[in-house]
Design an enzyme around this catalytic site. Sequence first.
Site, PDB file in Angstrom:
ATOM      1  CB  CYS A   1       1.754 -34.068  -6.710  1.00 54.19           C
ATOM      2  SG  CYS A   1       2.709 -34.050  -8.011  1.00 54.19           S
TER       3      CYS A   1
ATOM      4  CB  CYS B   1       1.062 -28.478  -9.435  1.00 60.09           C
ATOM      5  SG  CYS B   1       2.820 -28.166 -10.378  1.00 60.09           S
TER       6      CYS B   1
ATOM      7  CG  HIS C   1       3.405 -29.965 -15.163  1.00 62.05           C
ATOM      8  ND1 HIS C   1       1.946 -29.213 -14.533  1.00 62.05           N
ATOM      9  CD2 HIS C   1       4.073 -29.523 -13.578  1.00 62.05           C
ATOM     10  CE1 HIS C   1       1.931 -29.206 -13.190  1.00 62.05           C
ATOM     11  NE2 HIS C   1       3.118 -29.487 -12.913  1.00 62.05           N
TER      12      HIS C   1
ATOM     13  N   GLY D   1       3.910 -28.792  -5.210  1.00 60.07           N
ATOM     14  CA  GLY D   1       4.885 -28.989  -4.218  1.00 60.07           C
ATOM     15  C   GLY D   1       4.656 -28.275  -2.666  1.00 60.07           C
TER      16      GLY D   1
END
Length: 416
Positions: free
Chosen positions: A400, A114, A370, A402
């Site tokens: 954040c 991300c 997102h 993954g």
Amino acid sequence: MAERLSSILSHITPSRSGLSTITTKNADDIVITLAIRTPLTKAGKGGLKDTPLDGLVYKLLKEVVSKSKIDPALVEDICLGNVSDAKAAYYVRAAMLGAGFPNTTAGSSVNRFCSSGLKAVQDIANQISTGSISVGLALGAEHMTTGGDRLERPYYDEILQNQEACDCMQPMGQTSENVGKDFDISREAQDRYATESYRRAEVAQKAGWFDDEIAPISVKVKDPKTGEEKTITLTKDEGPRWGTTFEALNKIRPAFLPHGDRSTGGNSSQVTDGAAAVLLMKRSKAEELGQPILAKYVGATVAGLAPRIMGIGPSIAIPKLLTKFNITLADVDLIELNEAFASMAVYCVNTLKIDPAKMNVRGGAIALGHPLGCTGARQIVTGLSEARRQKKKILLTSMCIGTGMGMAGLFVNEQI
């Protein structure tokens, strides 16, 4: 945990020396001269569902050339942040050639989940600062309609003897439920947070605040029932649901059973297609070319943490970044923090003691969507647009990541 909280809270007190340093203008500063994005559309059923990744990148690159008025031959490298498509490097290379960049312009793709869009910005900025290139373009793009980001097999058996390695296979929804349970972030708190994200996005969209960051694009869409194809022009985000209430969100069923019952489709980020672009060069080069200087790129950093609670990554990455530049949250005017899930957003706000008035002023990923590889670049585009509107200087972005990481970036708006 107490030690980490103490370290985090120590950064809240204001300090002027670091602020003075990062706001000083130097010829070698890395600056942003263009920051635009496509509208964000619903994966699988929205306006970009029939425009695959290469088409999405191509459309945005055409807008970059048109709006920046830069000679494409001056752009030496283009880096695309993308998560789900292993062929992204092929697509960005072909798309840039199709969009009018010469074969002397290089291209690559990068994937840190991300944060990929921010990672692309960091990579281009680092190349410019070391003198490897003079002008570069960072992109973030994701066609979540296509999918492809899930693991297709377990890890190698010897790797799985390590518990944290096993935890890297946990679905993102499960990690959100872990955060909710571990840190007691209630369903109510998450739904109330999500309600506010939708409210802010509605206010921003109705007021036209997104207009200067979105580059309208024309694409072909197929009617799923008739197969009829037509061309439409996309001008606005599809995610915001005007009139969303806490009561409505509170009725939505949990999305990630049996892992927990607090995260839902209403308080988690939307599955979305979209792309964003950030053009970078040294201040001296921008002045030489007559390019408008929107902002200064100060720096970015990444930090790791336990994969099972990956959502709290910004609470680790943000203090690390602030420390590097000797500033505090009190020095920061605006924050774009990716709302992967309301659980992690609420945790980060509470733990870092973020002033909610500074964060995600136009709503976040819960309301806007997102698109995985796009978000890191999209946050910069949105944050700088909001900084211009409010005449604010210091922008912080974070997300954040993954498998247990967080990333954060720091920028100084110069359009005041």
